[in-house]
Design a protein around this motif. Structure first.
Motif, PDB file in Angstrom:
ATOM      1  N   PHE A  43       0.841  -1.193   0.000  1.00 49.80           N
ATOM      2  CA  PHE A  43       0.000   0.000   0.000  1.00 49.80           C
ATOM      3  C   PHE A  43       0.878   1.245   0.000  1.00 49.80           C
ATOM      4  CE2 PHE A  43      -3.277  -2.950   1.195  1.00 49.80           C
ATOM      5  CZ  PHE A  43      -4.446  -2.379   0.696  1.00 49.80           C
ATOM      6  N   VAL A  44       0.468   2.238  -0.779  1.00 47.22           N
ATOM      7  CA  VAL A  44       1.148   3.531  -0.797  1.00 47.22           C
ATOM      8  C   VAL A  44       0.267   4.494  -0.014  1.00 47.22           C
ATOM      9  CG1 VAL A  44       2.152   5.342  -2.234  1.00 47.22           C
ATOM     10  CG2 VAL A  44       2.055   2.992  -3.095  1.00 47.22           C
ATOM     11  N   ARG A  45       0.666   4.816   1.213  1.00 45.19           N
ATOM     12  CA  ARG A  45      -0.146   5.637   2.103  1.00 45.19           C
ATOM     13  C   ARG A  45       0.019   7.118   1.793  1.00 45.19           C
ATOM     14  NH1 ARG A  45      -3.536   1.751   3.700  1.00 45.19           N
ATOM     15  NH2 ARG A  45      -2.466   0.024   4.761  1.00 45.19           N
ATOM     16  N   LEU A  46      -1.086   7.806   1.662  1.00 45.64           N
ATOM     17  CA  LEU A  46      -1.068   9.222   1.322  1.00 45.64           C
ATOM     18  C   LEU A  46      -0.288  10.062   2.324  1.00 45.64           C
ATOM     19  CD1 LEU A  46      -4.793   9.757   0.223  1.00 45.64           C
ATOM     20  CD2 LEU A  46      -2.796   9.786  -1.256  1.00 45.64           C
ATOM     21  N   ASP A  47      -0.656   9.954   3.596  1.00 47.67           N
ATOM     22  CA  ASP A  47      -0.050  10.829   4.599  1.00 47.67           C
ATOM     23  C   ASP A  47       1.422  10.503   4.820  1.00 47.67           C
ATOM     24  OD1 ASP A  47      -0.706   8.385   5.684  1.00 47.67           O
ATOM     25  OD2 ASP A  47      -1.485   9.176   7.570  1.00 47.67           O
ATOM     26  N   GLU A  48       1.769   9.227   4.850  1.00 44.50           N
ATOM     27  CA  GLU A  48       3.158   8.844   5.064  1.00 44.50           C
ATOM     28  C   GLU A  48       4.032   9.263   3.880  1.00 44.50           C
ATOM     29  OE1 GLU A  48       3.343   4.704   5.864  1.00 44.50           O
ATOM     30  OE2 GLU A  48       2.003   4.805   7.605  1.00 44.50           O
ATOM     31  N   THR A  49       3.515   9.053   2.671  1.00 45.20           N
ATOM     32  CA  THR A  49       4.280   9.420   1.487  1.00 45.20           C
ATOM     33  C   THR A  49       4.463  10.929   1.412  1.00 45.20           C
ATOM     34  OG1 THR A  49       3.410   7.501   0.293  1.00 45.20           O
ATOM     35  CG2 THR A  49       4.357   9.273  -1.035  1.00 45.20           C
ATOM     36  N   ALA A  50       3.416  11.685   1.718  1.00 44.04           N
ATOM     37  CA  ALA A  50       3.494  13.148   1.710  1.00 44.04           C
ATOM     38  C   ALA A  50       4.535  13.641   2.702  1.00 44.04           C
ATOM     39  CB  ALA A  50       2.127  13.745   2.031  1.00 44.04           C
ATOM     40  N   ALA A  51       4.537  13.048   3.909  1.00 44.60           N
ATOM     41  CA  ALA A  51       5.491  13.468   4.938  1.00 44.60           C
ATOM     42  C   ALA A  51       6.922  13.152   4.530  1.00 44.60           C
ATOM     43  CB  ALA A  51       5.150  12.779   6.261  1.00 44.60           C
ATOM     44  N   GLU A  52       7.133  12.007   3.939  1.00 41.38           N
ATOM     45  CA  GLU A  52       8.482  11.601   3.574  1.00 41.38           C
ATOM     46  C   GLU A  52       9.041  12.400   2.395  1.00 41.38           C
ATOM     47  OE1 GLU A  52       8.176   7.401   3.033  1.00 41.38           O
ATOM     48  OE2 GLU A  52       8.145   7.008   5.183  1.00 41.38           O
TER      49      GLU A  52
END
Length: 231
Positions: A43-52
């Protein structure tokens, strides 16, 4: 299985905020998928990817919509976006398409390349050789792109060039530019290609171009096999 964009694979650092930011995010995640850094089922998580990546959720959401349209991710109701299946045939098909277009452009450019263009291409290839020797990944990417773009412009086939550019976005450039042995072979391939163009040998130009893409496909498939992508 759940995965966001790995910190160690970011490479781009915090992306700058601009109108095409979602395109940058899509390009980055696309590269991770094609190189096996994130795999089918992750899964590509929106919030985690945005933060990283140092961006807001909005461009990440837009990027994933783009990747969904390309068939690289799927939307699972109430769960989010998951990386879609990717098999060996997908890889070989993508490189076959790139190869066919690139051969057409290179052969067409052969009869139109003047001494000044050959000198410019040679200069770019020499710069690429130095970048490979220095292990300068960013510069390797830039010079590899510049070499082929310069040659393709000579072909004077804007629509074919556009299709090739669209196809090559599925090539994980960082995977190749970070591999020293690939860089050495790329420089050697360019040298052989320039010799064939200078000689006006369209058959050799086509063969060398095809070999370049065949090598790229074989390297990527072999890499993905070592990661257990298809176990």
């Amino acid at each position: 299985m759940s995965a966001s964009v790995p910190s160690s694979s970011r490479g781009l650092g915090a992306l700058r905020r601009r109108p095409q930011l979602s395109d940058d995010v899509a390009s980055h995640v696309r590269g991770l998928i094609m190189s096996g850094s994130i795999r089918p089922g992750d899964f590509v998580r929106l919030d985690e990817t945005a933060a990283e990546l140092g961006v807001s959720v909005t461009p990440v959401r837009e990027a994933l919509l783009t990747l969904r349209g390309e068939g690289l991710v799927e939307l699972v109701p109430h769960r989010g976006y998951v990386v879609a299946p990717l098999d060996r045939t997908d890889i070989t098909d993508l490189f076959w398409l790139q190869s066919e277009i690139a051969q057409k452009l290179a052969v067409r450019a052969t009869g139109r390349t003047d001494p000044e263009t050959i000198a410019e291409l040679t200069k770019i290839n020499n710069q690429l050789a130095r970048a490979v020797s220095d292990g300068d990944v960013e510069r390797i990417e830039t010079l590899e792109f510049t070499f082929h773009r310069t040659l393709n412009l000579v072909a004077n086939a804007s629509k074919l060039s556009w299709f090739l550019l669209s196809a090559t976005r599925y090539t994980p450039a960082r995977f190749y530019s970070a591999a020293p042995e690939w860089g050495v072979e790329a420089v050697a391939s360019h040298t052989r290609l320039l010799a064939a163009i200078t000689a006006g040998d369209a058959v050799a130009v086509g063969a060398e171009t095809r070999s370049h893409f065949d090598d790229g496909a074989q390297r990527l498939v072999a890499h993905l096999e070592t990661t257990g992508m298809w176990d």
